[in-house]
Design an enzyme around this catalytic site. Structure first.
Site: not given
Length: 352
Positions: A171, A303, A332
């Protein structure tokens, strides 16, 4: 376009599912000591832990210790040029190839523990640090930018004199890896490979040149929620879209939710507030174009936090020496929910 507006909207109430579940089943949170032991025994008996973690556990002790029997594990702090202290973990044989892990917002190095144990058991030296303002690092109100994040990562690498490093970022940590590799790792000759997992580059924000991005109003909503009630906001994120726990039939883990919340609340509110701008508004197109080392790009197509069509697909196009893998239905936070799948894929890439 991002799914943030529908997922984070207060009107649908999805993100409060984990909290409502706790409220409707208070007995789950009032276990006796006997009950806790029963749960632990049940976990061991039914092998709930990911297969990769349980299989690796028997190897960890021998890998982590040297001939003297002393653990080859340490932790400490690196002081950066502006006086910020960056916390790091450094586990495993010092002469083994190092793998450096970069966590997502608003978490800490602890989010990588499953991967640290897995790679430690496979003979690697593993390093992870807390981003400034996060976890155990100094809570600062300055330098909460992608430029500084990358510089701090470089400070850790140089302090430990890591070479031939594989950098893995999740991320926001993927954005940190991209900038670090482009500006520090490659020029210094210290990086071997890179992995971007569910990562934010090239640009999350919707602009004239990025019309498919996420509107600024969504990130303003994040800032508003954080400022109003950071604790509840973090519970909502973890019990909803981050791990896909808001999906029908999802197997919800209260431990995972509370661990996410714990990590978030360890950090500083100001740094995390400013970090929203860093991960959403930093254009990293040039960083991706500059990367020449072999790079693995991984993301799930469910996600709900970083839309894969605006992230992984574009990353693979912009990085000249990239390998792309999209996982059907993965969320995610797939590094946690599907560690038994992701960890072996990471290992295969590192070994290749």
């Amino acid at each position: 376009m991002s799914m943030f507006p529908s997922v984070f909207g207060r009107e649908n109430g999805v993100l409060n599912s984990g909290v409502r579940q706790a409220e409707s089943h208070p007995a789950r949170f009032q276990m006796s000591r006997r009950g806790i032991f029963g749960v632990v025994a049940g976990v061991a008996a039914t092998a709930i832990l990911p297969a990769t973690a349980s299989a690796a556990s028997s190897q960890i002790k021998s890998v982590a210790t040297g001939m003297s029997g002393k653990p080859r594990m340490s932790s400490g702090f690196v002081k950066t040029a502006d006086g910020t202290e960056i916390y790091f973990k450094d586990w495993g044989p010092k002469d083994a190839q190092p793998i450096h892990f970069h966590h997502g917002w608003p978490l800490s190095a602890d989010d990588w523990d499953t991967q640290l144990l897995f790679f430690l058991a496979n003979g690697y030296r593993v390093v992870a640090h807390d981003r400034r303002g996060h976890g155990r690092s100094t809570q600062v109100d300055t330098g909460n930018t992608m430029d500084r994040y990358a510089a701090d990562a470089s400070a850790v690498v140089e302090h430990l004199d890591l070479r031939n490093v594989v950098h893995i970022g999740h991320s926001t940590g993927g954005g940190e890896v991209a900038r670090y590799v482009a500006r520090y790792g490659q020029p210094q000759g210290r990086v071997a490979k890179a992995v971007l997992v569910s990562s934010v580059p090239p640009l999350m924000l919707k602009t004239a040149s990025n019309p498919e991005g996420t509107p600024l109003s969504v990130f303003d909503g994040f800032r508003e929620a954080l400022a109003a009630n950071r604790s509840q906001f973090y519970l909502d994120v973890a019990s909803g879209p981050f791990y896909g726990f808001n999906r029908p039939g999802a197997k919800v883990s209260q431990g995972v939710i509370l661990n996410w919340w714990r990590q978030g609340m360890m950090g500083g509110a100001i740094a995390q507030y400013q970090g929203i701008k860093a991960f959403s508004e930093t254009d990293q197109t040039d960083d991706l174009k500059a990367i020449t080392v072999p790079t693995l790009v991984l993301q799930g197509d469910d996600d709900q936090v970083v839309p894969y069509k605006d992230a992984a697909l574009l990353q693979a196009k912009l990085i000249r020496n990239s390998t792309l893998k999209i996982y059907p239905g993965f969320p995610h936070g797939m590094l946690t929910t599907h560690a038994e799948v992701i960890n072996p894929d990471l290992l295969a890439f590192v070994k290749a």
